[in-house]
Scaffold this motif. Structure first.
Motif, PDB file in Angstrom:
ATOM      1  N   ARG A   9       0.858  -1.179   0.000  1.00  0.00           N
ATOM      2  CA  ARG A   9       0.000   0.000   0.000  1.00  0.00           C
ATOM      3  C   ARG A   9       0.903   1.242   0.000  1.00  0.00           C
ATOM      4  NH1 ARG A   9      -1.817  -1.695   5.067  1.00  0.00           N
ATOM      5  NH2 ARG A   9      -2.100  -3.677   3.998  1.00  0.00           N
ATOM      6  N   SER A  29      -2.774   3.494   5.526  1.00  0.00           N
ATOM      7  CA  SER A  29      -3.778   3.243   4.499  1.00  0.00           C
ATOM      8  C   SER A  29      -3.974   1.740   4.336  1.00  0.00           C
ATOM      9  CB  SER A  29      -3.344   3.854   3.163  1.00  0.00           C
ATOM     10  OG  SER A  29      -2.149   3.254   2.711  1.00  0.00           O
ATOM     11  N   ASP A  30      -5.094   1.378   3.777  1.00  0.00           N
ATOM     12  CA  ASP A  30      -5.383  -0.026   3.546  1.00  0.00           C
ATOM     13  C   ASP A  30      -4.887  -0.410   2.153  1.00  0.00           C
ATOM     14  OD1 ASP A  30      -6.333  -2.557   3.900  1.00  0.00           O
ATOM     15  OD2 ASP A  30      -8.419  -1.979   4.222  1.00  0.00           O
ATOM     16  N   LYS A  89      -5.243  -0.917  -1.468  1.00  0.00           N
ATOM     17  CA  LYS A  89      -6.201  -0.327  -2.414  1.00  0.00           C
ATOM     18  C   LYS A  89      -6.662  -1.391  -3.413  1.00  0.00           C
ATOM     19  CE  LYS A  89      -5.696   3.877  -3.951  1.00  0.00           C
ATOM     20  NZ  LYS A  89      -5.210   5.076  -4.686  1.00  0.00           N
ATOM     21  N   GLN A 145     -12.581   4.449  -0.592  1.00  0.00           N
ATOM     22  CA  GLN A 145     -12.372   5.883  -0.385  1.00  0.00           C
ATOM     23  C   GLN A 145     -13.078   6.374   0.866  1.00  0.00           C
ATOM     24  OE1 GLN A 145     -13.973   6.965  -4.164  1.00  0.00           O
ATOM     25  NE2 GLN A 145     -11.993   7.014  -5.211  1.00  0.00           N
ATOM     26  N   GLU A 186     -13.875   4.616   3.509  1.00  0.00           N
ATOM     27  CA  GLU A 186     -13.182   4.061   4.669  1.00  0.00           C
ATOM     28  C   GLU A 186     -11.926   4.848   4.998  1.00  0.00           C
ATOM     29  OE1 GLU A 186     -14.452  -0.608   3.836  1.00  0.00           O
ATOM     30  OE2 GLU A 186     -12.389   0.073   3.541  1.00  0.00           O
ATOM     31  N   GLN A 187     -11.257   5.355   3.957  1.00  0.00           N
ATOM     32  CA  GLN A 187     -10.008   6.084   4.143  1.00  0.00           C
ATOM     33  C   GLN A 187     -10.221   7.584   4.359  1.00  0.00           C
ATOM     34  OE1 GLN A 187      -6.827   4.425   4.164  1.00  0.00           O
ATOM     35  NE2 GLN A 187      -8.309   2.768   4.380  1.00  0.00           N
TER      36      GLN A 187
END
Length: 280
Positions: free
Chosen positions: A42, A201-202, A204, A238, A240-241
């Protein structure tokens, strides 16, 4: 056990599905830590104020130099930037990417024909083969292959990174800041450091393989259902982030819709000639 395996309870199939947010057909019987590092990648745009251990840069470069290179020409170089003032100046040239200043290390990857030109001069030949677009393309590909090897190594070390394509916004100024010789060009930068958990971040999600995988011959046309499904998946990511939610297809249209979105890169051809590339 590495990051993706831990996040997915040690389940390789879950790690693959995490990349797409849907089950995917893949043989995971030979799952290993390299695959784990690659599929758990990520982008990192927030870094802890923590220096890298001595020798980390050299290890990353060794991994980069282990990538394939066309005809063994090794037509790339890197400039490692750690000086805060220089990073700040480069951040301004690269669309004010502030994580350049935050990361302890910025590595700028160069398509570098200058070394090959010098070798040609030593060999008393003109090196006419360097005067064609193919040679620049070769050097750009070499730099990209090397950089991606470095990213895999960075991930495996528990570090984070982010490609900086905006180095191409003002390539002449970047070349001047880095003291590049003629026929050397900054293809992109790469920030490197310890990820800040507060800005984590997760993974993507990517387009489903049914969209990008073609067998034997290219399948023309678009599958509206596949694109709609990906738009919905990416919107969920998006949200979630904490990012603005926008369909991927609209993102693409916005990014390529006008010359202005190139942010100066529409002048890349003439600038490359100013930097000494012949481009016949």
């Amino acid at each position: 056990m590495t990051s993706a395996a831990m996040e997915n309870g040690g389940d390789p199939e879950a790690a693959v599905a995490r990349r797409y947010r849907s089950p995917q057909r893949a043989d995971v019987s030979a799952w290993n830590q390299t695959l784990d590092a690659i599929l758990s990648h990520r982008t990192t745009r927030a870094y802890l104020p923590k220096e890298l251990p001595d020798g980390t840069l050299e290890l990353i470069v060794a991994a980069a130099q282990s990538a394939p290179t066309s005809s063994n020409l090794q037509a790339w170089s890197v400039v490692a930037v750690e000086d805060p003032d220089r990073k700040a100046r480069l951040a301004e040239l690269a669309a004010t990417n502030r994580h350049i200043e935050q990361a302890p290390l910025l590595v700028v990857w160069l398509a570098d024909l200058s070394r090959l030109r010098a070798i040609a001069c030593l060999s008393v030949c003109r090196g006419d083969g360097l005067d064609y677009q193919e040679s620049l393309l070769l050097a750009v590909i070499d730099a990209a292959l090397a950089a991606q090897n470095a990213v895999v190594a960075i991930d495996s070390l528990g570090l984070g990174s982010c490609y900086i394509g905006a180095m191409r916004n003002r390539p002449a100024e970047v070349a001047e800041e880095l003291g590049l010789p003629p026929e050397a060009f900054a293809v992109f930068g790469l920030t490197v450091g310890y990820p800040d958990p507060a800005g984590a971040s997760d993974v993507k999600p990517r387009l489903g393989q049914e969209t990008v995988l073609h067998r034997e011959r290219y399948r023309p046309g678009l599958n509206d259902q596949d694109l709609a499904a990906y738009n919905a998946t990416l919107r969920t990511f998006q949200q979630e982030q904490g990012m603005p939610a926008i369909d991927w297809t609209l993102q693409v249209a916005n990014r390529i819709g006008s010359v202005e979105t190139l942010r100066g890169r529409e002048r890349l051809g003439p600038t490359l000639k100013e930097l000494g590339f012949k481009l016949s």
